[in-house]
Design a protein around this motif. Sequence first.
Motif, PDB file in Angstrom:
ATOM      1  N   PRO A  46      78.436   1.427  50.317  1.00 32.87           N
ATOM      2  CA  PRO A  46      79.802   1.607  50.833  1.00 32.87           C
ATOM      3  C   PRO A  46      79.824   1.571  52.357  1.00 32.87           C
ATOM      4  O   PRO A  46      78.873   1.973  53.019  1.00 32.87           O
ATOM      5  CB  PRO A  46      80.194   2.990  50.301  1.00 32.87           C
ATOM      6  CG  PRO A  46      79.308   3.209  49.118  1.00 32.87           C
ATOM      7  CD  PRO A  46      78.012   2.527  49.442  1.00 32.87           C
ATOM      8  N   SER A  47      80.927   1.076  52.897  1.00 27.69           N
ATOM      9  CA  SER A  47      81.075   1.041  54.350  1.00 27.69           C
ATOM     10  C   SER A  47      81.407   2.436  54.870  1.00 27.69           C
ATOM     11  O   SER A  47      82.189   3.170  54.264  1.00 27.69           O
ATOM     12  CB  SER A  47      82.179   0.066  54.741  1.00 27.69           C
ATOM     13  OG  SER A  47      82.412   0.111  56.130  1.00 27.69           O
ATOM     14  N   TYR A  48      80.817   2.779  56.011  1.00 28.24           N
ATOM     15  CA  TYR A  48      81.064   4.089  56.613  1.00 28.24           C
ATOM     16  C   TYR A  48      81.998   4.021  57.811  1.00 28.24           C
ATOM     17  O   TYR A  48      82.265   5.040  58.447  1.00 28.24           O
ATOM     18  CB  TYR A  48      79.736   4.729  57.049  1.00 28.24           C
ATOM     19  CG  TYR A  48      78.783   4.988  55.908  1.00 28.24           C
ATOM     20  CD1 TYR A  48      79.202   5.673  54.769  1.00 28.24           C
ATOM     21  CD2 TYR A  48      77.462   4.544  55.966  1.00 28.24           C
ATOM     22  CE1 TYR A  48      78.323   5.908  53.716  1.00 28.24           C
ATOM     23  CE2 TYR A  48      76.580   4.773  54.916  1.00 28.24           C
ATOM     24  CZ  TYR A  48      77.011   5.456  53.800  1.00 28.24           C
ATOM     25  OH  TYR A  48      76.148   5.690  52.762  1.00 28.24           O
ATOM     26  N   HIS A  52      87.632   1.713  57.522  1.00 29.03           N
ATOM     27  CA  HIS A  52      87.372   1.217  56.171  1.00 29.03           C
ATOM     28  C   HIS A  52      87.572   2.325  55.140  1.00 29.03           C
ATOM     29  O   HIS A  52      88.181   2.107  54.077  1.00 29.03           O
ATOM     30  CB  HIS A  52      85.948   0.672  56.080  1.00 29.03           C
ATOM     31  CG  HIS A  52      85.779  -0.670  56.714  1.00 29.03           C
ATOM     32  ND1 HIS A  52      84.627  -1.421  56.583  1.00 29.03           N
ATOM     33  CD2 HIS A  52      86.611  -1.411  57.483  1.00 29.03           C
ATOM     34  CE1 HIS A  52      84.766  -2.555  57.251  1.00 29.03           C
ATOM     35  NE2 HIS A  52      85.953  -2.570  57.807  1.00 29.03           N
ATOM     36  N   VAL A  53      87.062   3.493  55.434  1.00 28.68           N
ATOM     37  CA  VAL A  53      87.189   4.624  54.510  1.00 28.68           C
ATOM     38  C   VAL A  53      88.657   4.977  54.301  1.00 28.68           C
ATOM     39  O   VAL A  53      89.111   5.201  53.165  1.00 28.68           O
ATOM     40  CB  VAL A  53      86.402   5.840  55.031  1.00 28.68           C
ATOM     41  CG1 VAL A  53      86.645   7.056  54.143  1.00 28.68           C
ATOM     42  CG2 VAL A  53      84.909   5.526  55.097  1.00 28.68           C
ATOM     43  N   ALA A  56      90.458   2.115  52.295  1.00 29.05           N
ATOM     44  CA  ALA A  56      90.011   2.104  50.902  1.00 29.05           C
ATOM     45  C   ALA A  56      90.632   3.238  50.101  1.00 29.05           C
ATOM     46  O   ALA A  56      90.879   3.099  48.892  1.00 29.05           O
ATOM     47  CB  ALA A  56      88.491   2.190  50.842  1.00 29.05           C
ATOM     48  N   GLN A  57      90.890   4.352  50.751  1.00 28.70           N
ATOM     49  CA  GLN A  57      91.478   5.498  50.059  1.00 28.70           C
ATOM     50  C   GLN A  57      92.992   5.385  49.925  1.00 28.70           C
ATOM     51  O   GLN A  57      93.576   5.865  48.956  1.00 28.70           O
ATOM     52  CB  GLN A  57      91.120   6.788  50.803  1.00 28.70           C
ATOM     53  CG  GLN A  57      89.650   7.153  50.730  1.00 28.70           C
ATOM     54  CD  GLN A  57      89.310   8.384  51.550  1.00 28.70           C
ATOM     55  OE1 GLN A  57      90.104   8.834  52.385  1.00 28.70           O
ATOM     56  NE2 GLN A  57      88.120   8.939  51.330  1.00 28.70           N
ATOM     57  N   TRP A 125      89.537  -2.682  50.718  1.00 27.36           N
ATOM     58  CA  TRP A 125      89.618  -1.954  49.451  1.00 27.36           C
ATOM     59  C   TRP A 125      88.545  -2.466  48.483  1.00 27.36           C
ATOM     60  O   TRP A 125      87.823  -1.685  47.852  1.00 27.36           O
ATOM     61  CB  TRP A 125      91.013  -2.137  48.845  1.00 27.36           C
ATOM     62  CG  TRP A 125      91.122  -1.558  47.467  1.00 27.36           C
ATOM     63  CD1 TRP A 125      91.413  -0.281  47.122  1.00 27.36           C
ATOM     64  CD2 TRP A 125      90.883  -2.258  46.229  1.00 27.36           C
ATOM     65  NE1 TRP A 125      91.376  -0.124  45.756  1.00 27.36           N
ATOM     66  CE2 TRP A 125      91.057  -1.316  45.193  1.00 27.36           C
ATOM     67  CE3 TRP A 125      90.548  -3.567  45.917  1.00 27.36           C
ATOM     68  CZ2 TRP A 125      90.908  -1.668  43.850  1.00 27.36           C
ATOM     69  CZ3 TRP A 125      90.394  -3.913  44.587  1.00 27.36           C
ATOM     70  CH2 TRP A 125      90.579  -2.971  43.567  1.00 27.36           C
ATOM     71  N   ARG A 127      85.829  -4.015  49.198  1.00 22.34           N
ATOM     72  CA  ARG A 127      84.498  -3.713  49.763  1.00 22.34           C
ATOM     73  C   ARG A 127      83.952  -2.388  49.241  1.00 22.34           C
ATOM     74  O   ARG A 127      82.737  -2.235  49.055  1.00 22.34           O
ATOM     75  CB  ARG A 127      84.625  -3.691  51.293  1.00 22.34           C
ATOM     76  CG  ARG A 127      83.421  -3.193  52.073  1.00 22.34           C
ATOM     77  CD  ARG A 127      82.326  -4.232  52.080  1.00 22.34           C
ATOM     78  NE  ARG A 127      81.242  -3.854  52.957  1.00 22.34           N
ATOM     79  CZ  ARG A 127      80.332  -2.902  52.701  1.00 22.34           C
ATOM     80  NH1 ARG A 127      80.400  -2.224  51.559  1.00 22.34           N
ATOM     81  NH2 ARG A 127      79.358  -2.642  53.544  1.00 22.34           N
ATOM     82  N   GLN A 128      84.841  -1.461  48.970  1.00 20.65           N
ATOM     83  CA  GLN A 128      84.426  -0.134  48.527  1.00 20.65           C
ATOM     84  C   GLN A 128      84.453   0.039  47.013  1.00 20.65           C
ATOM     85  O   GLN A 128      83.787   0.933  46.494  1.00 20.65           O
ATOM     86  CB  GLN A 128      85.336   0.939  49.152  1.00 20.65           C
ATOM     87  CG  GLN A 128      85.450   0.911  50.671  1.00 20.65           C
ATOM     88  CD  GLN A 128      84.170   1.290  51.384  1.00 20.65           C
ATOM     89  OE1 GLN A 128      83.213   0.511  51.370  1.00 20.65           O
ATOM     90  NE2 GLN A 128      84.128   2.458  51.989  1.00 20.65           N
ATOM     91  N   HIS A 129      85.199  -0.798  46.311  1.00 19.59           N
ATOM     92  CA  HIS A 129      85.426  -0.542  44.890  1.00 19.59           C
ATOM     93  C   HIS A 129      84.873  -1.600  43.939  1.00 19.59           C
ATOM     94  O   HIS A 129      84.773  -1.348  42.740  1.00 19.59           O
ATOM     95  CB  HIS A 129      86.933  -0.407  44.619  1.00 19.59           C
ATOM     96  CG  HIS A 129      87.559   0.790  45.257  1.00 19.59           C
ATOM     97  ND1 HIS A 129      88.138   0.760  46.505  1.00 19.59           N
ATOM     98  CD2 HIS A 129      87.683   2.077  44.828  1.00 19.59           C
ATOM     99  CE1 HIS A 129      88.601   1.951  46.811  1.00 19.59           C
ATOM    100  NE2 HIS A 129      88.342   2.772  45.813  1.00 19.59           N
ATOM    101  N   GLU A 132      79.209  -5.593  44.508  1.00 16.26           N
ATOM    102  CA  GLU A 132      78.834  -6.156  45.802  1.00 16.26           C
ATOM    103  C   GLU A 132      78.731  -7.685  45.773  1.00 16.26           C
ATOM    104  O   GLU A 132      79.200  -8.378  46.685  1.00 16.26           O
ATOM    105  CB  GLU A 132      77.494  -5.568  46.264  1.00 16.26           C
ATOM    106  CG  GLU A 132      77.491  -4.051  46.374  1.00 16.26           C
ATOM    107  CD  GLU A 132      77.104  -3.350  45.075  1.00 16.26           C
ATOM    108  OE1 GLU A 132      77.394  -3.914  44.000  1.00 16.26           O
ATOM    109  OE2 GLU A 132      76.520  -2.259  45.123  1.00 16.26           O
TER     110      GLU A 132
END
Length: 712
Positions: A46-48, A52-53, A56-57, A125, A127-129, A132
């Motif tokens: 996951p991207s930090y 991005h966080v 994505a949320q 979005w 990228r996190q869910h 890959e």
Amino acid sequence: MRFTVVAVLAGLCALALAYPEQKITNKQFLERQRDVLRLFRHVNQPSYYKDHVEIAQSYNIHGHYDYYTKPEVAKHYYQIYKYGLLPRGEVFSVFYEEHLQQAIALYKLFYYAKDFETFYNTAVWARQHVNEGVFLYALSVAIVHRPDTYGIVLPPIYEVYPYYFYNNEVIQEAYRYKQQYYGQQVHQGGQEHGNYNGYTIRANYSGHYLNLHPEQSLSYFTEDVGINAFYYYYNIYYPHWLGGQDFDYEHDQRGEQYYYVYQQILARYYLERLSNGFGEIQTFNYEVPFETGYYPSLQYPNGLQFPTRPNYAHLYEYFYNYGQRYGNNKYAYSYTYVQDYERRIREAIDRGYVYTHEGQRVNLYSEDGINVLGNLIESNPDSPDRHYYGALHVYARHLLGYSYQPLNKYHVAPSALEHYETSLRDPAFYQFYKRIVLYFQRYKARLPSYTEQDLYYQGVEVKNVEFDRLVTYFDYFYSDLSNAVYVTPQEQEHEKVQVRARQYRLNHKPFTYKIYVNSDKEQQAVVRVYLGPKYDEYGRYFNISQNRLNFVEFDHFKYELKSGENVIERNSHQNYFYQNDRTSFRELYQQVLGALNGNGEFTVNNNEAYFGFPRRFLLPKGTYGGYEYQFYVIVSPYVPYKGQENYDHAKYYYPRVGSGAQHIDNYPFGYPFDRPIHYDQIYHNTPNSYFYTAKVYHRHADDINASTGSHH
């Protein structure tokens, strides 16, 4: 006679004069380039990044259907997302139907986003869910096809996903460095190149630990990161599943291009084989044990090893007698499918026509016949009937790759042949596509042969050709491996973990060549230069008519001939079908940040923003005593490509995929080697063409650096 050509296997780029380097100062473009690059960093976790966080949320596809030009695309993707996608951490392959359909659905979600902001939010979005591999593939295809991401440079795929380009011992060494030495300033041996402040790992090719077959001595070519990246990017710009109503490839002559790209890959591979004492690419029969084994020396990010094919593999026994699960797994029937599809292709070529899905008859021996046949064999959306003529290459990759049959659709173990990034590593790739190219030759054998008059250019004569001494060598190439290791949020933010691979890759000394042409008047001409063998592996002279498929398009350009003598001088950096080594991920990102902060500039190279064959492989390796090859030069009247009538070259940095802008002229692919010529002397007796024999010498890099003159 109809004429249509696209450039060679290497990216099909147009003239540099038409597409010069572009220094980018547009802030919006630079910000988009920066944001896109961040999406590719450490893609396996996951991207930090804080933004991005947050995105994505907060972002929800379900609540933003009207943000897409086709809301039904977003609704469909949300449905399959809720139903269940390929989980993160699982292996993705575009050659498994369930995986491909998820990738296509995600691509459409990206492609039909109304604006860049929606596209970017959707990408963050996903990228996190999303898995890959699915994310990386769909995002890359969308970027090179969306109008508002045109010109954005994709980072080198071998640095984004090193697992598919470097042997598992290299990846393991990167893991060890991260675990054992991170926190220390510089591990011993870390400053071997410039001011690099990290750890360098020596990378070998497969065969270093286990060699199953003598042909693995060619691994420096088949496993080269640049060559495999070229093949990957070619299939990003021209995915086998994209076309039809979703994207128009009509102006690119996509089916004909499909044939020519593979024919040129095989020709270039054959030139390399000759330098190593090997001869013709082997043929095979599905009923006879497949001689050439392959040990990939690769492992997936989740630790799964790539499947191995033993020497003399029994393809029919493997799929019928070894306890494979059948059920709804259609790939277990690959042995049957490949033979059915090949038979149907042969029958279509011999009959001279094919049928569409609706039953409409299409003549293959017509103006557009080669393009129809190419679409049919590739089984792309422009094929007359994808179901009946089938995806031959998909099932052949499953069969020849000797991949394991999956327990379910989400637990697969694809072979090297089932990824574009790794396909060229396996000798079976070249043996299978030789079959494909020979089917095209079966078709071309029924076309009218070229005559001396077809090749003749009245009033033009090539008097002489001169080349500098041609010398190759191996030099070190450095590639960032940082994306192969897992990092903490702090390590990602400050880019503290630096580890790279150092690997020998083939290269050549710069050289120039001259073509002396007499013309009876001023006129526009087009010049083609081919490189091919003169003798086979036994030293026997090759008849050109028998040997024409082994010539690689070396250079191709438009030229204004003046009346009288013309001396055309070119150098090894002017063949626009070839690409210099890609800018590393880290350097690319730093250039963009520097341009945004006013501390530097960001330049879009017309090759790097598109795709191309590695320039360092312009010449085959040759031998120490010199291996004799021959160049063929032909000067022809310039005929503009019809598909470019409404294309504005000045508007774009490089050829727009789907526009036909990469065509240099309107001749057939590979002209004049694209069709048989019954009399070999026609090639030699045409005044506007010329054969030049040259040896390619191979030397050690130290000899190159120490010498100031000729090598003896």
